[in-house]
Design a protein around this motif. Structure first.
Motif, PDB file in Angstrom:
ATOM      1  N   GLY A 186     -38.155 -26.155 -32.349  1.00 62.63           N
ATOM      2  CA  GLY A 186     -38.442 -25.335 -33.525  1.00 62.63           C
ATOM      3  C   GLY A 186     -38.283 -26.073 -34.847  1.00 62.63           C
ATOM      4  N   LYS A 187     -37.167 -26.759 -35.034  1.00 62.76           N
ATOM      5  CA  LYS A 187     -36.923 -27.450 -36.303  1.00 62.76           C
ATOM      6  C   LYS A 187     -37.948 -28.551 -36.534  1.00 62.76           C
ATOM      7  CE  LYS A 187     -31.944 -26.531 -36.555  1.00 62.76           C
ATOM      8  NZ  LYS A 187     -30.595 -27.140 -36.597  1.00 62.76           N
ATOM      9  N   PHE A 188     -38.304 -29.259 -35.462  1.00 63.78           N
ATOM     10  CA  PHE A 188     -39.298 -30.329 -35.589  1.00 63.78           C
ATOM     11  C   PHE A 188     -40.644 -29.759 -36.030  1.00 63.78           C
ATOM     12  CE2 PHE A 188     -42.659 -33.016 -33.855  1.00 63.78           C
ATOM     13  CZ  PHE A 188     -42.291 -34.267 -34.362  1.00 63.78           C
ATOM     14  N   LEU A 189     -41.055 -28.635 -35.431  1.00 68.16           N
ATOM     15  CA  LEU A 189     -42.333 -28.028 -35.784  1.00 68.16           C
ATOM     16  C   LEU A 189     -42.345 -27.561 -37.239  1.00 68.16           C
ATOM     17  CD1 LEU A 189     -43.022 -25.905 -32.557  1.00 68.16           C
ATOM     18  CD2 LEU A 189     -44.144 -28.040 -33.232  1.00 68.16           C
ATOM     19  N   LYS A 190     -41.234 -27.033 -37.697  1.00 68.99           N
ATOM     20  CA  LYS A 190     -41.169 -26.557 -39.083  1.00 68.99           C
ATOM     21  C   LYS A 190     -41.314 -27.690 -40.088  1.00 68.99           C
ATOM     22  CE  LYS A 190     -38.368 -22.410 -38.299  1.00 68.99           C
ATOM     23  NZ  LYS A 190     -37.056 -21.745 -38.532  1.00 68.99           N
ATOM     24  N   SER A 191     -40.849 -28.861 -39.732  1.00 64.27           N
ATOM     25  CA  SER A 191     -40.859 -29.981 -40.673  1.00 64.27           C
ATOM     26  C   SER A 191     -42.086 -30.875 -40.525  1.00 64.27           C
ATOM     27  CB  SER A 191     -39.588 -30.821 -40.513  1.00 64.27           C
ATOM     28  OG  SER A 191     -39.478 -31.309 -39.181  1.00 64.27           O
TER      29      SER A 191
END
Length: 462
Positions: free
Chosen positions: A344-349
Motif C-alpha cells: 500500500g505505501k509503495f503504491l501511494k508514493s
C-alpha cells in the motif's frame, strides 16, 4: 443464474421500455396525487415484473409482506429487558428467513444449471436485510405504510441490477420527493448517458469477447488474449455502470435522491481503491453489515485479515455459486491483504506504477470472474502467459483484425474512463452543445437497438 430472457419489460435498453413502459409510468406517476405515487410505483413494478416472470411475482409480493411484518413486529416489542429479547428474536428470524431464501435459490442453481433464479433476488433480499438491520439497530423508523415499503423493495428501476439503495435514502423520495422539470431533465440526461454506455460501448465490446470465445481459448494469440481481457473489463464496466446510471436517472426523474454507484474505478491506484469506486452500494452494504460487525479493523491485524477474507468470499458467493466466483473473491481478498500489509505505501508514493499495476491486475481478475470452467480458465491464462506453450494460435494476425474492428470503441471506452471527462460534463451539462450531443447519442443508441438484437444487462446474471 438470473436471466432477463422473456423479461423485456425490465430491459432498459429495449425500444419497448424506452418508448412505452417508461413514458406510461412517468405519465401515471406525474399525474397521480402525491399520496398515491408510492402505490403507482409499487403496482407498476409488480406489473412489469409479473409480465416477464409471473411465477415469481408472488414471491416478490410475499417477500414485501413478510419483511414489512417483520419490521412491524420488532417495533411492537417494548423497551424493557423481555421486550428487547423478543425484538432480537424477531430480528434473527427475519434475517435467517431472507438468508435462507437467497441460499436456497443460489444452491438450487448450483446443483441444476437449468434452474433459473428469480430476476433481482440478490438485490431485493439485500435491500430487505438492510432495512431490517437498520430497524433493529434503531437507525431508521419502521415504515407503517405497506405500499411505501413495497415500492421501496420492488422498485422496477433497481430490481434487476441495483443500485442497492438504503431505506433511509429512498424514504425521503417516497415521502418528500417532488417531480420537477429540473429533476426530469437531469434524470433523463443520466438515462441517455447510461443507455449510450450500454448500447454503443458495452454491447459492441461484447461482440469482440464473443469472437474470442468462438475461436476457442486454445487457438487465440497472446496479444489477442490480452486484448480480450482489457476489452471484457471495459465491457463489464460500461454495461453495469450504464445500467446503474439509467436506474439512477429514472429515480431522479421521479424525485428520488441520486445514488452514486460508480466513481471512475479504472482511475484507481490500488485494488482496494478500485472496489471503493466500483459497485459502491454493494461495497458499502458489505462494509456496514458484515465487515464492521465482524470487528472490521479494530481487533488486530489477524482478525482484520480474516474479516476481509470472509467478506470477499461472501462477495464471490453473492455473485454466483460457481467455484470460479469463490476463487475470484479469494484472489481479491489476497490482493487487498497484500496491499494492506506490504504494498500500500509503495503504491501511494509511486503514482505511475500504481496506475499500471491496477490496469494490469484488474483485467486478470475479471478473467477469473468471466470464465466459469477451470479448464477454460487455465487455457486462457496459458495464452496470456505462454511460458508452457499450451495451445497454438490459429491465426497470428487475429489481434490485428480484432483491434482494427474495435479500435474506435476501445478508444471511446478508455476516454470515458478518465475522471476529467466526467468533470467537464458536470461543469458544462447545461451548455447547448452538450445537450445536442446527448440528443445525437440517444438517437444513435435507438438506431443501434432497432437494428440489432437486444442484449440484456450482464449484471442481471449475477
Amino acid at each position: 443464474m438470473e436471466t432477463l430472457a422473456g423479461l423485456n419489460t425490465l430491459v432498459f435498453g429495449s425500444l419497448e421500455f424506452l418508448f412505452w413502459y417508461l413514458p406510461v409510468f412517468l405519465l401515471l406517476y406525474g399525474l397521480a396525487p402525491k399520496q398515491l405515487r408510492g402505490f403507482v410505483l409499487f403496482a407498476y413494478s409488480l406489473i412489469l415484473y409479473g409480465a416477464g416472470e409471473p411465477e415469481y411475482v408472488l414471491l416478490l409480493l410475499g417477500m414485501s409482506v413478510v419483511n414489512y411484518l417483520f419490521g412491524y413486529s420488532m417495533e411492537k416489542c417494548t423497551s424493557d429487558a423481555d421486550g428487547e429479547k423478543r425484538r432480537k428474536r424477531w430480528f434473527v428470524v427475519s434475517a435467517a428467513c431472507n438468508a435462507f431464501l437467497l441460499l436456497y435459490f443460489k444452491l438450487s442453481n448450483a446443483f441444476d444449471e437449468n434452474y433459473l433464479l428469480p430476476v433481482g433476488i440478490s438485490f431485493y433480499i439485500f435491500k430487505s436485510l438492510s432495512y431490517l438491520i437498520d430497524v433493529y439497530r434503531l437507525e431508521v423508523d419502521v415504515e407503517h405504510s405497506f405500499v411505501r415499503f413495497g415500492a421501496y423493495l420492488c422498485n422496477f428501476a433497481q430490481i434487476v441490477s441495483g443500485p442497492i439503495q438504503r431505506w433511509r435514502d429512498m424514504e425521503k423520495g417516497l415521502k418528500y420527493g417532488r417531480v420537477t422539470l429540473q429533476g426530469m431533465e437531469e434524470g433523463f440526461q443520466k438515462l441517455v448517458i447510461g443507455l449510450g454506455a450500454k448500447v454503443l460501448i458495452a454491447d459492441r465490446l461484447g461482440i469482440m469477447w464473443n469472437d474470442i470465445t468462438t475461436i476457442g481459448f486454445e487457438s487465440i494469440s497472446t496479444p489477442l488474449a490480452w486484448l480480450g481481457a482489457f476489452g471484457y473489463s471495459l465491457q463489464l464496466y460500461f454495461d453495469f455502470a450504464g445500467y446503474s446510471l439509467m436506474a439512477v436517472g429514472i429515480g431522479e426523474m421521479i424525485g428520488f435522491p441520486v445514488v452514486k454507484n460508480f466513481d471512475h474505478p479504472y482511475a484507481s491506484r490500488s485494488v482496494s481503491e478500485f472496489y471503493r469506486r466500483w459497485h459502491m452500494t454493494l461495497g458499502s452494504w458489505f462494509r456496514d453489515y458484515i465487515y464492521i460487525p465482524l470487528g472490521g479493523n479494530r481487533k488486530g491485524t489477524w482478525r482484520t485479515l480474516c474479516n476481509l477474507l470472509a467478506v470477499w468470499m461472501l462477495t464471490g458467493f453473492w455473485h454466483g455459486t460457481s467455484l470460479s466466483f469463490v476463487l475470484w473473491g479469494i484472489i481479491l481478498a489476497a490482493l487487498i491483504i497484500t496491499e494492506k500489509l506490504w504494498l500500500g505505501k509503495f503504491l501511494k508514493s509511486h503514482a505511475v506504477f500504481s496506475h499500471i499495476y491496477l490496469l494490469f491486475v484488474i483485467p486478470l481478475t475479471w478473467m477469473v470472474f468471466a470464465i466459469p470452467s477451470f479448464a477454460d480458465m487455465g487455457m486462457y491464462f496459458s495464452r496470456l502467459f505462454p511460458f508452457f506453450h499450451t495451445g497454438t494460435a490459429v491465426n497470428t494476425g487475429d489481434f490485428v483484425k480484432e483491434l482494427s474492428d474495435f479500435a474506435p470503441v476501445l478508444a471511446g471506452g478508455v476516454f470515458f474512463c478518465i475522471p476529467a471527462v466526467g468533470r467537464f460534463y458536470e461543469a458544462h451539462k447545461k451548455n447547448i452543445g452538450i445537450v445536442l450531443a446527448l440528443a445525437v447519442l440517444f438517437w444513435l443508441a435507438v438506431y443501434r437497438i432497432a437494428n440489432e438484437q437486444g442484449n440484456p444487462f450482464m449484471y442481471a446474471n449475477f
